[in-house]
Scaffold this motif. Structure first.
Motif, PDB file in Angstrom:
ATOM      1  N   ARG A 106     -16.402 -20.296 -35.537  1.00 57.57           N
ATOM      2  CA  ARG A 106     -14.947 -20.364 -35.399  1.00 57.57           C
ATOM      3  C   ARG A 106     -14.250 -19.233 -36.153  1.00 57.57           C
ATOM      4  O   ARG A 106     -13.016 -19.123 -36.125  1.00 57.57           O
ATOM      5  N   PHE A 107     -15.013 -18.404 -36.838  1.00 59.93           N
ATOM      6  CA  PHE A 107     -14.414 -17.316 -37.616  1.00 59.93           C
ATOM      7  C   PHE A 107     -13.739 -16.292 -36.710  1.00 59.93           C
ATOM      8  O   PHE A 107     -14.276 -15.911 -35.673  1.00 59.93           O
ATOM      9  N   GLN A 108     -12.548 -15.868 -37.114  1.00 57.91           N
ATOM     10  CA  GLN A 108     -11.816 -14.836 -36.390  1.00 57.91           C
ATOM     11  C   GLN A 108     -10.997 -14.036 -37.384  1.00 57.91           C
ATOM     12  O   GLN A 108     -10.122 -14.571 -38.061  1.00 57.91           O
ATOM     13  N   ALA A 217     -15.174  -7.777 -38.397  1.00 60.84           N
ATOM     14  CA  ALA A 217     -15.157  -7.801 -39.868  1.00 60.84           C
ATOM     15  C   ALA A 217     -16.536  -8.097 -40.428  1.00 60.84           C
ATOM     16  O   ALA A 217     -16.875  -7.654 -41.530  1.00 60.84           O
ATOM     17  N   GLU A 218     -17.349  -8.835 -39.672  1.00 61.91           N
ATOM     18  CA  GLU A 218     -18.694  -9.170 -40.135  1.00 61.91           C
ATOM     19  C   GLU A 218     -19.617  -7.961 -40.067  1.00 61.91           C
ATOM     20  O   GLU A 218     -20.664  -7.944 -40.704  1.00 61.91           O
ATOM     21  N   ILE A 273     -29.160  -8.777 -27.092  1.00 64.57           N
ATOM     22  CA  ILE A 273     -27.918  -8.024 -26.952  1.00 64.57           C
ATOM     23  C   ILE A 273     -27.039  -8.318 -28.160  1.00 64.57           C
ATOM     24  O   ILE A 273     -26.832  -9.479 -28.517  1.00 64.57           O
ATOM     25  N   ALA A 274     -26.537  -7.275 -28.797  1.00 65.80           N
ATOM     26  CA  ALA A 274     -25.582  -7.432 -29.894  1.00 65.80           C
ATOM     27  C   ALA A 274     -24.182  -7.181 -29.345  1.00 65.80           C
ATOM     28  O   ALA A 274     -23.959  -6.190 -28.639  1.00 65.80           O
ATOM     29  N   HIS A 275     -23.249  -8.057 -29.676  1.00 70.54           N
ATOM     30  CA  HIS A 275     -21.900  -7.979 -29.103  1.00 70.54           C
ATOM     31  C   HIS A 275     -20.849  -8.274 -30.159  1.00 70.54           C
ATOM     32  O   HIS A 275     -21.001  -9.207 -30.952  1.00 70.54           O
ATOM     33  N   ARG A 276     -19.789  -7.479 -30.171  1.00 70.09           N
ATOM     34  CA  ARG A 276     -18.670  -7.700 -31.080  1.00 70.09           C
ATOM     35  C   ARG A 276     -17.478  -8.240 -30.310  1.00 70.09           C
ATOM     36  O   ARG A 276     -17.218  -7.833 -29.177  1.00 70.09           O
TER      37      ARG A 276
END
Length: 303
Positions: A106-108, A217-218, A273-276
């Motif tokens: 849920r982090f944003q 941000a992560e 797959i890495a996704h932002r």
């Protein structure tokens, strides 16, 4: 933590609030999923696979021990090699879809317009829409049994408004050999536990596709000065006097985690797959569809 404390009651109340929030968001997420599908669906067709169908798929060299009846003598007569005629796979195939329901999703941050959970659910629903158009059997472990229906995405969305997966990792007892599973998560659990779970699923003869979703941000770690960090899973807190001094070590740890997952997936024959969340959902959807179709397409990574 002792059982029966006020904290347990609070946790139950928080879970109910989260369930209601998810239910309220689901119609909007379904609309967004359909919008994403509309941007990438042009020209797409069902997945093609070698198998027992009647349509021609490809020629390939004969290997000792295979059925002689499948040799295409006309094609073989063109040169000095013997070729088999493969046919397209047409049987209904089960694809399991799963989005991590854990609190960390849920982090944003201010750098993203959506949470990790929202992006994961949009990708799941969009993928369900595309696969259902190809006649695939689609299931969501702990939420809905495999089904083959044109409105699969809508049915999954409806089920998710009333049923939340009980585990923070999908139970593998329903997965069968030759099925596929798409797991979308931030994969921030202890890496050894995650790899063990992946191995357990892969040991069943299941082919997997991991999508690691992170908030910008992560990855960038844009914090400085005195900053308090809180673990959404445990509530543990860490206060850094000068957060900027942690940036380099943090980024190295995150990069190592991604590489470990990617390397492990390659060893299993899985995709990664890495996704932002500040990137377009359509980019990772195209890459995912390519992996499921056997035509890998790497999504672009933002700087």
């Amino acid at each position: 933590m002792p059982i029966g404390t006020t904290t347990d009651l609070t946790s139950s109340s928080d879970a109910l609030v989260r369930a209601r929030q998810r239910a309220a968001l689901m119609p909007d997420l379904l609309v967004e999923a359909n919008r994403v599908v509309a941007t990438v669906i042009a020209g797409w067709h069902g997945r093609k696979r070698r198998g027992v169908g009647e349509n021609f798929w490809q020629f390939r060299p004969f290997v000792h021990g295979e059925q002689v009846s499948r040799i295409d003598w006309r094609r073989s007569a063109r040169d000095d090699h013997i070729y088999l005629r493969d046919r397209e796979w047409e049987a209904a195939h089960t694809v399991w879809l799963w989005a991590d329901p854990s609190p960390s999703m849920r982090f944003q941050s201010k750098a993203a317009q959506v949470s990790k959970e929202s992006r994961a659910l949009v990708l799941i629903l969009a993928l369900a829409e595309i696969l259902s158009r190809s006649g695939e059997r689609i299931g969501y472990p702990g939420v809905i049994d495999p089904l083959s229906a044109r409105n699969a995405a809508e049915r999954i969305a409806t089920a998710l408004t009333t049923r939340r997966p009980e585990d923070d990792f999908p139970p593998d007892d329903r997965f069968r050999q030759h099925s596929e599973v798409v797991l979308i998560s931030d994969f921030l659990d202890p890496i050894d536990e995650t790899l063990a779970r992946i191995d357990r699923i892969g040991g069943r003869g299941v082919r997997g596709h991991l999508v690691m979703v992170n908030d910008p941000a992560e990855e960038v770690f844009p914090y400085s000065g005195r900053t308090e960090f809180r673990d959404p899973e445990t509530g543990a807190k860490l206060t850094a006097g000068r957060a900027e001094t942690l940036q380099a070590d943090y980024q190295n740890i995150m990069a190592a985690r991604r590489e470990t997952l990617a390397r492990h997936c390659r060893r299993l024959g899985w995709s990664f797959i890495a996704h932002r969340t500040d990137n377009l959902a359509s980019e990772v959807l195209v890459a995912l569809h390519g992996q499921l179709s056997g035509v890998p397409q790497a999504p672009r990574r933002s700087a």
